[in-house]
Design a protein around this motif. Structure first.
Motif, PDB file in Angstrom:
ATOM      1  N   ILE A  98      37.863  84.762  11.101  1.00 15.32           N
ATOM      2  CA  ILE A  98      36.918  85.309  10.122  1.00 15.32           C
ATOM      3  C   ILE A  98      37.180  86.789   9.891  1.00 15.32           C
ATOM      4  O   ILE A  98      37.301  87.247   8.749  1.00 15.32           O
ATOM      5  CB  ILE A  98      35.469  85.086  10.602  1.00 15.32           C
ATOM      6  CG1 ILE A  98      35.154  83.585  10.649  1.00 15.32           C
ATOM      7  CG2 ILE A  98      34.482  85.817   9.684  1.00 15.32           C
ATOM      8  CD1 ILE A  98      33.799  83.264  11.253  1.00 15.32           C
ATOM      9  N   THR A  99      37.284  87.566  10.963  1.00 16.32           N
ATOM     10  CA  THR A  99      37.461  89.016  10.794  1.00 16.32           C
ATOM     11  C   THR A  99      38.783  89.331  10.099  1.00 16.32           C
ATOM     12  O   THR A  99      38.858  90.253   9.294  1.00 16.32           O
ATOM     13  CB  THR A  99      37.397  89.754  12.139  1.00 16.32           C
ATOM     14  OG1 THR A  99      38.445  89.288  13.007  1.00 16.32           O
ATOM     15  CG2 THR A  99      36.048  89.551  12.809  1.00 16.32           C
ATOM     16  N   GLY A 100      39.821  88.559  10.406  1.00 12.39           N
ATOM     17  CA  GLY A 100      41.106  88.801   9.761  1.00 12.39           C
ATOM     18  C   GLY A 100      41.042  88.608   8.259  1.00 12.39           C
ATOM     19  O   GLY A 100      41.580  89.430   7.491  1.00 12.39           O
ATOM     20  N   PHE A 101      40.348  87.561   7.814  1.00 12.77           N
ATOM     21  CA  PHE A 101      40.252  87.323   6.373  1.00 12.77           C
ATOM     22  C   PHE A 101      39.355  88.363   5.707  1.00 12.77           C
ATOM     23  O   PHE A 101      39.671  88.864   4.620  1.00 12.77           O
ATOM     24  CB  PHE A 101      39.723  85.924   6.078  1.00 12.77           C
ATOM     25  CG  PHE A 101      39.731  85.602   4.609  1.00 12.77           C
ATOM     26  CD1 PHE A 101      40.878  85.139   3.995  1.00 12.77           C
ATOM     27  CD2 PHE A 101      38.598  85.812   3.836  1.00 12.77           C
ATOM     28  CE1 PHE A 101      40.909  84.871   2.635  1.00 12.77           C
ATOM     29  CE2 PHE A 101      38.615  85.553   2.473  1.00 12.77           C
ATOM     30  CZ  PHE A 101      39.774  85.090   1.867  1.00 12.77           C
ATOM     31  N   VAL A 102      38.237  88.700   6.341  1.00 12.80           N
ATOM     32  CA  VAL A 102      37.330  89.707   5.762  1.00 12.80           C
ATOM     33  C   VAL A 102      38.089  91.015   5.533  1.00 12.80           C
ATOM     34  O   VAL A 102      37.999  91.626   4.456  1.00 12.80           O
ATOM     35  CB  VAL A 102      36.108  89.915   6.679  1.00 12.80           C
ATOM     36  CG1 VAL A 102      35.319  91.153   6.262  1.00 12.80           C
ATOM     37  CG2 VAL A 102      35.208  88.683   6.650  1.00 12.80           C
ATOM     38  N   LYS A 103      38.863  91.442   6.507  1.00 14.56           N
ATOM     39  CA  LYS A 103      39.634  92.678   6.367  1.00 14.56           C
ATOM     40  C   LYS A 103      40.671  92.558   5.253  1.00 14.56           C
ATOM     41  O   LYS A 103      40.925  93.522   4.515  1.00 14.56           O
ATOM     42  CB  LYS A 103      40.323  93.017   7.683  1.00 14.56           C
ATOM     43  CG  LYS A 103      39.385  93.448   8.791  1.00 14.56           C
ATOM     44  CD  LYS A 103      40.166  93.672  10.076  1.00 14.56           C
ATOM     45  CE  LYS A 103      39.258  93.951  11.251  1.00 14.56           C
ATOM     46  NZ  LYS A 103      40.006  94.128  12.513  1.00 14.56           N
ATOM     47  N   GLN A 105      40.456  91.229   2.526  1.00 10.26           N
ATOM     48  CA  GLN A 105      39.814  91.375   1.217  1.00 10.26           C
ATOM     49  C   GLN A 105      39.248  92.768   0.995  1.00 10.26           C
ATOM     50  O   GLN A 105      38.552  93.016   0.009  1.00 10.26           O
ATOM     51  CB  GLN A 105      38.713  90.326   1.060  1.00 10.26           C
ATOM     52  CG  GLN A 105      39.209  88.901   1.158  1.00 10.26           C
ATOM     53  CD  GLN A 105      40.336  88.618   0.184  1.00 10.26           C
ATOM     54  OE1 GLN A 105      40.175  88.764  -1.031  1.00 10.26           O
ATOM     55  NE2 GLN A 105      41.486  88.220   0.701  1.00 10.26           N
ATOM     56  N   GLY A 106      39.515  93.681   1.917  1.00  8.83           N
ATOM     57  CA  GLY A 106      39.051  95.060   1.770  1.00  8.83           C
ATOM     58  C   GLY A 106      37.640  95.294   2.245  1.00  8.83           C
ATOM     59  O   GLY A 106      37.107  96.401   2.089  1.00  8.83           O
ATOM     60  N   ALA A 107      37.006  94.285   2.825  1.00  8.50           N
ATOM     61  CA  ALA A 107      35.651  94.434   3.359  1.00  8.50           C
ATOM     62  C   ALA A 107      35.725  94.782   4.848  1.00  8.50           C
ATOM     63  O   ALA A 107      36.774  94.646   5.486  1.00  8.50           O
ATOM     64  CB  ALA A 107      34.856  93.150   3.163  1.00  8.50           C
ATOM     65  N   VAL A 108      34.605  95.235   5.394  1.00 11.61           N
ATOM     66  CA  VAL A 108      34.526  95.591   6.807  1.00 11.61           C
ATOM     67  C   VAL A 108      33.748  94.514   7.552  1.00 11.61           C
ATOM     68  O   VAL A 108      32.622  94.172   7.155  1.00 11.61           O
ATOM     69  CB  VAL A 108      33.845  96.965   6.992  1.00 11.61           C
ATOM     70  CG1 VAL A 108      33.621  97.267   8.474  1.00 11.61           C
ATOM     71  CG2 VAL A 108      34.681  98.065   6.347  1.00 11.61           C
ATOM     72  N   PRO A 109      34.322  93.946   8.622  1.00 10.29           N
ATOM     73  CA  PRO A 109      33.593  92.936   9.391  1.00 10.29           C
ATOM     74  C   PRO A 109      32.685  93.558  10.443  1.00 10.29           C
ATOM     75  O   PRO A 109      33.120  94.402  11.239  1.00 10.29           O
ATOM     76  CB  PRO A 109      34.719  92.128  10.049  1.00 10.29           C
ATOM     77  CG  PRO A 109      35.834  93.115  10.216  1.00 10.29           C
ATOM     78  CD  PRO A 109      35.708  94.115   9.092  1.00 10.29           C
ATOM     79  N   GLY A 110      31.430  93.159  10.431  1.00 14.63           N
ATOM     80  CA  GLY A 110      30.476  93.593  11.438  1.00 14.63           C
ATOM     81  C   GLY A 110      29.864  92.385  12.117  1.00 14.63           C
ATOM     82  O   GLY A 110      29.965  91.260  11.620  1.00 14.63           O
ATOM     83  N   ILE A 111      29.226  92.604  13.245  1.00 14.02           N
ATOM     84  CA  ILE A 111      28.585  91.511  13.971  1.00 14.02           C
ATOM     85  C   ILE A 111      27.300  92.019  14.600  1.00 14.02           C
ATOM     86  O   ILE A 111      27.228  93.152  15.083  1.00 14.02           O
ATOM     87  CB  ILE A 111      29.522  90.931  15.054  1.00 14.02           C
ATOM     88  CG1 ILE A 111      28.875  89.725  15.751  1.00 14.02           C
ATOM     89  CG2 ILE A 111      29.938  92.002  16.058  1.00 14.02           C
ATOM     90  CD1 ILE A 111      29.831  88.993  16.693  1.00 14.02           C
ATOM     91  N   GLN A 112      26.285  91.178  14.580  1.00 12.42           N
ATOM     92  CA  GLN A 112      25.022  91.479  15.254  1.00 12.42           C
ATOM     93  C   GLN A 112      24.985  90.688  16.552  1.00 12.42           C
ATOM     94  O   GLN A 112      25.128  89.456  16.534  1.00 12.42           O
ATOM     95  CB  GLN A 112      23.832  91.084  14.374  1.00 12.42           C
ATOM     96  CG  GLN A 112      22.480  91.412  14.993  1.00 12.42           C
ATOM     97  CD  GLN A 112      21.324  90.870  14.165  1.00 12.42           C
ATOM     98  OE1 GLN A 112      21.034  89.676  14.197  1.00 12.42           O
ATOM     99  NE2 GLN A 112      20.678  91.738  13.401  1.00 12.42           N
ATOM    100  N   ILE A 113      24.818  91.372  17.684  1.00 13.98           N
ATOM    101  CA  ILE A 113      24.707  90.683  18.970  1.00 13.98           C
ATOM    102  C   ILE A 113      23.239  90.643  19.367  1.00 13.98           C
ATOM    103  O   ILE A 113      22.499  91.600  19.153  1.00 13.98           O
ATOM    104  CB  ILE A 113      25.586  91.331  20.046  1.00 13.98           C
ATOM    105  CG1 ILE A 113      25.309  92.825  20.208  1.00 13.98           C
ATOM    106  CG2 ILE A 113      27.072  91.118  19.707  1.00 13.98           C
ATOM    107  CD1 ILE A 113      26.073  93.476  21.366  1.00 13.98           C
ATOM    108  N   ALA A 114      22.828  89.510  19.959  1.00 12.62           N
ATOM    109  CA  ALA A 114      21.390  89.272  20.071  1.00 12.62           C
ATOM    110  C   ALA A 114      21.029  88.396  21.260  1.00 12.62           C
ATOM    111  O   ALA A 114      21.854  87.624  21.765  1.00 12.62           O
ATOM    112  CB  ALA A 114      20.891  88.607  18.786  1.00 12.62           C
ATOM    113  N   HIS A 115      19.773  88.526  21.655  1.00 11.22           N
ATOM    114  CA  HIS A 115      19.135  87.606  22.598  1.00 11.22           C
ATOM    115  C   HIS A 115      17.772  87.263  22.008  1.00 11.22           C
ATOM    116  O   HIS A 115      16.988  88.146  21.662  1.00 11.22           O
ATOM    117  CB  HIS A 115      18.970  88.251  23.975  1.00 11.22           C
ATOM    118  CG  HIS A 115      18.578  87.288  25.051  1.00 11.22           C
ATOM    119  ND1 HIS A 115      17.383  86.587  25.038  1.00 11.22           N
ATOM    120  CD2 HIS A 115      19.242  86.891  26.187  1.00 11.22           C
ATOM    121  CE1 HIS A 115      17.308  85.812  26.103  1.00 11.22           C
ATOM    122  NE2 HIS A 115      18.423  85.979  26.819  1.00 11.22           N
TER     123      HIS A 115
END
Length: 367
Positions: A98-103, A105-115
């Motif tokens: 996922i992150t490889g494809f997002v990058k 396309q010129g977008a920045v990949p972020g992630i929310q970590i949660a409990h």
């Protein structure tokens, strides 16, 4: 934060630089759970084709920053058994796709970590969203205190201090794995009545030890998690914190004043932007939902602290988003349901406002 761009650009399409990361525009995707991973077995919490297609579509659609849905730091931290996780290497391998494809396309990949805390172990929303037990892949949720989310829900296990420290370590481990998976922005989930938000609010936190009672004690876990994450998350990469700015409980829960106070502390501890939402802690809260109803809370953080803030919540039209930025009420716009409805919202906004977006070469003939 810097925002150097030609004056002719709409504010929505000015780049945003946080630490070493430049996000190409201010149209950002808010984290939204898809409840589409396997609930158990070797594929538990592992991203599937659905997740790839979902995030890839928003990347090709021109969204500048894509923050992946609440991704659990442990199996017990999932909202539902079908949530994404980031507690093992198999999950990391799937996320790299996922992150490889997002990058690309010129977008920045972020992630929310949660409990998820006491709101864990629930059925998928389209199946009713009620708590589930072991017969449906569920478990006993944990929380700051033995106070259920709503009447009739299972009573959560009240965490010991040792267990709190273990969860803090799980957030740090998740941050390490997020880096391995290729993410460039990390967000700690402290909103919507999940575990960190449960510690913040006196409605859900009835503890009498160092993690309960005073503002300093109720914010202790949030700051300890941020410190643990910031210690392993590279200095050159930005760290966000998502908060519910109010519980909407008429001063009896977490308040906007406390949010402003915490924002200043979060900045001192290495947070680069506050993702400002509201609610989620109490099912009976009276929330005055309407267009842009949460924007004033982001605007207050931005006006009263040195911490940048992003606005979210019923922001649906390009002119509405542009006005929020132009008025200085927020530094970026996070879109949720609107991006579910229209993955190409950013392209529509650029056409209406005169912005410029990168177009995939495969689509050039359509432009």
């Amino acid at each position: 934060m810097s925002a150097a761009a030609p004056a002719a650009f709409a504010a929505l399409f000015q780049p945003c630089t946080l630490r070493s990361v430049t996000i190409p525009n201010r149209v950002w995707m808010a984290p939204m759970c898809q409840y589409s991973a396997a609930p158990d077995g070797p594929d538990a919490g592992v991203a599937q084709d659905w997740h790839f297609t979902h995030y890839a579509a928003r990347a090709t659609g021109g969204t500048g920053l894509i923050i992946q849905e609440a991704t659990a730091v442990s199996p017990e931290g999932r909202i539902s058994p079908y949530d994404l996780g980031i507690w093992n290497d198999a999950q990391v391998r799937a996320l790299r796709r996922i992150t490889g494809f997002v990058k690309s396309q010129g977008a920045v990949p972020g992630i929310q970590i949660a409990h998820a805390g006491r709101k864990a172990s629930t059925e998928r929303p389209w199946k009713g969203g009620r708590p589930v037990g072991p017969e449906a892949h569920g478990w006993t949720p944990a929380a700051p205190s033995a106070v259920p989310f709503r009447e009739g829900d299972p009573v959560p296990h009240a965490l010991t201090v040792e267990e709190i420290r273990e969860i803090t370590g799980q957030f740090a481990d998740a941050a390490r794995r997020a880096l391995e998976a290729g993410y460039e922005v990390l967000e700690v989930h402290g909103a919507h009545g999940y575990l960190i938000g449960e510690f913040l609010s006196p409605q859900s936190n009835r503890r009498t030890d160092a993690y309960g009672g005073s503002f300093e004690n109720r914010t202790r876990l949030a700051l300890e998690v941020v410190d643990a994450v910031r210690a392993v998350w590279p200095e050159e990469l930005p760290l966000f914190f998502r908060i519910s700015a109010t519980d909407w409980l008429d001063g009896e829960g977490w308040t906007a004043d406390e949010t402003v106070r915490l924002a200043g502390l979060l900045r001192e501890h290495g947070v680069d932007l506050l993702d400002v939402s509201t609610g989620g802690l109490a099912p009976h809260a009276d929330i005055p939902v309407g267009p842009g109803y949460q924007v004033p809370f982001a605007a207050r953080v931005k006006a009263e602290t040195a911490l940048p803030a992003a606005a979210v919540g019923l922001i649906t039209e390009p002119e509405q988003a542009e006005k929020i930025l132009a008025n200085g009420e927020a530094d970026a716009i996070l879109l949720g349901r609107e991006l579910l409805r229209d993955p190409y919202w950013a392209r529509r906004a650029a056409a209406e406002l005169g912005g410029e977006l990168r177009m995939p070469v495969q689509y050039h003939r359509s432009w």
